[in-house]
Write an enzyme that holds these catalytic residues in place. Sequence first.
Site, mmCIF file in Angstrom:
data_model
loop_
_atom_site.group_PDB
_atom_site.id
_atom_site.type_symbol
_atom_site.label_atom_id
_atom_site.label_comp_id
_atom_site.label_asym_id
_atom_site.label_seq_id
_atom_site.Cartn_x
_atom_site.Cartn_y
_atom_site.Cartn_z
ATOM 1 N N GLY A 40 -3.457 -22.854 53.623
ATOM 2 C CA GLY A 40 -2.124 -22.516 54.120
ATOM 3 C C GLY A 40 -2.283 -22.116 55.572
ATOM 4 O O GLY A 40 -2.853 -21.070 55.856
ATOM 5 N N HIS A 41 -1.873 -22.982 56.487
ATOM 6 C CA HIS A 41 -2.057 -22.731 57.915
ATOM 7 C C HIS A 41 -0.701 -22.450 58.550
ATOM 8 O O HIS A 41 0.180 -23.302 58.536
ATOM 9 C CB HIS A 41 -2.735 -23.938 58.584
ATOM 10 C CG HIS A 41 -4.118 -24.202 58.053
ATOM 11 N ND1 HIS A 41 -4.880 -25.268 58.452
ATOM 12 C CD2 HIS A 41 -4.882 -23.514 57.172
ATOM 13 C CE1 HIS A 41 -6.058 -25.224 57.817
ATOM 14 N NE2 HIS A 41 -6.075 -24.177 57.032
ATOM 15 N N THR A 42 -0.572 -21.249 59.102
ATOM 16 C CA THR A 42 0.729 -20.818 59.624
ATOM 17 C C THR A 42 0.821 -21.047 61.126
ATOM 18 O O THR A 42 -0.095 -20.700 61.867
ATOM 19 C CB THR A 42 0.918 -19.307 59.352
ATOM 20 O OG1 THR A 42 0.503 -19.031 58.021
ATOM 21 C CG2 THR A 42 2.351 -18.870 59.558
ATOM 22 N N GLN A 224 -10.083 -23.343 54.947
ATOM 23 C CA GLN A 224 -10.934 -22.269 54.393
ATOM 24 C C GLN A 224 -11.856 -21.698 55.481
ATOM 25 O O GLN A 224 -11.495 -21.710 56.636
ATOM 26 C CB GLN A 224 -11.736 -22.762 53.179
ATOM 27 C CG GLN A 224 -10.875 -23.025 51.940
ATOM 28 C CD GLN A 224 -10.178 -24.381 51.943
ATOM 29 O OE1 GLN A 224 -10.791 -25.402 52.171
ATOM 30 N NE2 GLN A 224 -8.893 -24.406 51.696
HETATM 31 P P1 GDP Z 1 -5.254 -20.008 58.646
HETATM 32 O O1 GDP Z 1 -5.284 -20.353 57.198
HETATM 33 O O2 GDP Z 1 -6.615 -19.756 59.202
HETATM 34 O O3 GDP Z 1 -4.474 -20.977 59.476
HETATM 35 O O4 GDP Z 1 -4.491 -18.601 58.740
HETATM 36 P P2 GDP Z 1 -3.149 -18.178 57.955
HETATM 37 O O5 GDP Z 1 -2.008 -18.866 58.580
HETATM 38 O O6 GDP Z 1 -3.327 -18.298 56.500
HETATM 39 O O7 GDP Z 1 -3.132 -16.623 58.246
HETATM 40 C C1 GDP Z 1 -3.091 -16.104 59.537
HETATM 41 C C2 GDP Z 1 -1.817 -15.260 59.701
HETATM 42 O O8 GDP Z 1 -1.915 -14.495 60.874
HETATM 43 C C3 GDP Z 1 -0.558 -16.105 59.853
HETATM 44 O O9 GDP Z 1 0.527 -15.396 59.340
HETATM 45 C C4 GDP Z 1 -0.430 -16.227 61.375
HETATM 46 O O10 GDP Z 1 0.908 -16.440 61.799
HETATM 47 C C5 GDP Z 1 -0.897 -14.864 61.805
HETATM 48 N N1 GDP Z 1 -1.547 -14.795 63.114
HETATM 49 C C6 GDP Z 1 -2.409 -15.663 63.699
HETATM 50 N N2 GDP Z 1 -2.855 -15.164 64.872
HETATM 51 C C7 GDP Z 1 -2.253 -13.959 65.023
HETATM 52 C C8 GDP Z 1 -2.335 -12.931 66.007
HETATM 53 O O11 GDP Z 1 -3.063 -13.001 66.985
HETATM 54 N N3 GDP Z 1 -1.571 -11.819 65.802
HETATM 55 C C9 GDP Z 1 -0.767 -11.665 64.722
HETATM 56 N N4 GDP Z 1 -0.064 -10.552 64.608
HETATM 57 N N5 GDP Z 1 -0.683 -12.612 63.774
HETATM 58 C C10 GDP Z 1 -1.411 -13.734 63.917
HETATM 59 P P1 IMO Z 2 -7.069 -21.482 54.525
HETATM 60 O O1 IMO Z 2 -7.335 -22.896 54.976
HETATM 61 C C1 IMO Z 2 -8.377 -18.147 52.040
HETATM 62 C C2 IMO Z 2 -10.162 -19.162 48.177
HETATM 63 C C3 IMO Z 2 -9.441 -18.818 46.895
HETATM 64 C C4 IMO Z 2 -10.618 -18.542 45.977
HETATM 65 C C5 IMO Z 2 -11.636 -19.582 46.426
HETATM 66 C C6 IMO Z 2 -11.667 -20.837 45.566
HETATM 67 O O2 IMO Z 2 -5.642 -21.116 54.541
HETATM 68 O O3 IMO Z 2 -7.952 -20.534 55.273
HETATM 69 P P2 IMO Z 2 -10.026 -22.924 45.406
HETATM 70 O O4 IMO Z 2 -8.592 -23.014 45.018
HETATM 71 O O5 IMO Z 2 -10.308 -23.429 46.787
HETATM 72 O O6 IMO Z 2 -10.962 -23.526 44.406
HETATM 73 O O7 IMO Z 2 -10.363 -21.344 45.393
HETATM 74 O O8 IMO Z 2 -11.284 -19.922 47.757
HETATM 75 N N1 IMO Z 2 -9.401 -19.978 49.135
HETATM 76 C C7 IMO Z 2 -8.917 -19.513 50.301
HETATM 77 N N2 IMO Z 2 -8.927 -18.271 50.819
HETATM 78 N N3 IMO Z 2 -7.839 -19.160 52.748
HETATM 79 C C8 IMO Z 2 -7.850 -20.420 52.253
HETATM 80 O O9 IMO Z 2 -7.478 -21.502 52.972
HETATM 81 C C9 IMO Z 2 -8.369 -20.640 50.954
HETATM 82 N N4 IMO Z 2 -8.504 -21.720 50.153
HETATM 83 C C10 IMO Z 2 -9.154 -21.301 49.052
HETATM 84 O O10 IMO Z 2 -8.607 -17.692 47.049
HETATM 85 O O11 IMO Z 2 -11.149 -17.268 46.253
HETATM 86 MG MG MG Z 3 -4.488 -19.659 55.374
#
Ligand code: GDP
Ligand code: IMO
Ligand code: MG
Length: 428
Positions: A40-42, A224
């Site tokens: 899940g990339h935000t 991940q």
């Molecule tokens: P990803 O899976 O590595 O793309 O990261 P996620 O999207 O799952 O989680 C990162 C969260 O932190 C998201 O809600 C982003 O919008 C937020 N985020 C990223 N960089 C920053 C930052 O520098 N400051 C704050 N406050 N939020 C951030």
């Molecule tokens: P992004 O790309 C954080 C974790 C799961 C679990 C383990 C195995 O957003 O950083 P799976 O469904 O892949 O077999 O689960 O990996 N996990 C993540 N944790 N960010 C993710 O993706 C993840 N994708 C899987 O929570 O511990």
């Molecule tokens: Mg994520």
Amino acid sequence: MSSVIIVGSQWGDEGKGKIVDFLSEKADAVARYQGGHNAGHTVVINDEKFILHLIPSGILYKGKICLIGNGVVVDPAALIEEINGLRKRGVEVGKNLFLSKNAHLIMPYHMAIEKGKERLRGIKMLGTTGRGIGPAYADKTARTGIRVADLLQPQVFRENLKANLFDINFLLENLYKVSPFNIEDIYNEYMGYAEKLSGYIGDTDIIINKMISENKNVLFEGAQGTLLDIDHGTYPYVTSSNPIAGGACTGLGVGPTKISKVLGVVKAYTTRVGSGPFPTEITDSLGDKLRERGGEYGATTGRPRRCGWLDMVILRHSARINGLTGIALTKLDILDAIDVIKICTSYKYKGKTLEEFPKEINILEECEPVYEEVNGWSTSTIGIKDFKRLPKAAKAYIKKIEKMLGVKVQIISTGQRRDELIQLKGQF
Ligand code: GDP
Ligand code: IMO
Ligand code: MG
């Protein structure tokens, strides 16, 4: 020209999406190399929030080629939903998206197997995202997987499906005690997906290598993180693919000689979703404070993320395994309200000091972190775009990380939004 890998350096959710989106402006192509819709990339643009699961974060910039590589496992229903969701919001998804013929498909029985396995594990459950990722990669390695290319050859698809259901249905009924799957139902469902996806299916290895040979700028988007890597993570509490930089080569069919840089995304503290050891986890109210300030809830499953201090033992491992050439430090602003910040420099195990991340999970589970304390800055850094404007203590924290890792911090993220960022060095 440059080809740059963006890799998660911790347990995922480091902010890869935000960094990939930012760098996409100067990229010609953005390619995902592993994982599936467990990611899940935000990305936050102005006040609009997008969460990408399978489609590279580069899609939010017009005119960028987006590739889903052979190393990705694809749930076609999830991909179609994501395409439709983006289109509804005015994002162009069409001739700019390519899906590898060699990518493996996630099938409905993969979810059922995963559910059954997790149930049987009981308290030792892995805490997966429940998307069928592990069983899909298991089929790929066992050479029983069904690939995207098979969607275009109905007869091959049917034969492979029939062979798989022969033993999978036996397992589902007799071991997991759940209903078996019907071949016609799956066949019809997936042929429907084939019709919707056929326009995107292509030879992504040829496309990306051609772009590299034409001196285009290419970004490789990891999902991940390093500690969730099947080979180099906290096994078995990992995902089933190779999120590390090396995964970009196998997951797209690009030779290592074509890679210019590896940018490690490092969150200014640490989080983890799901089960498994986490030496610097903060289990008191400070952990809750970080979770609330950082909005640390899974972008895919909504689960609360476990929060902890920055861990140099895992980051040294990460810098080495990935061959990091630079760091993008994210969520610095979340530490604004913390008076004293801790950095884990080594572990203590049975009275001994461990400088390196132990490979044995039972040893890691018993490791106690050794901390160095640094002063917080008690002032807002949100949205700062100029390094000089950062408080002295924040600069000192960044410099300390650089010194401890021997890798330069090249980007500092100071907020959720696309423009809330300091760029010290460009990647292209
Ligand atoms: P990803 O899976 O590595 O793309 O990261 P996620 O999207 O799952 O989680 C990162 C969260 O932190 C998201 O809600 C982003 O919008 C937020 N985020 C990223 N960089 C920053 C930052 O520098 N400051 C704050 N406050 N939020 C951030
Ligand atoms: P992004 O790309 C954080 C974790 C799961 C679990 C383990 C195995 O957003 O950083 P799976 O469904 O892949 O077999 O689960 O990996 N996990 C993540 N944790 N960010 C993710 O993706 C993840 N994708 C899987 O929570 O511990
Ligand atoms: Mg994520």
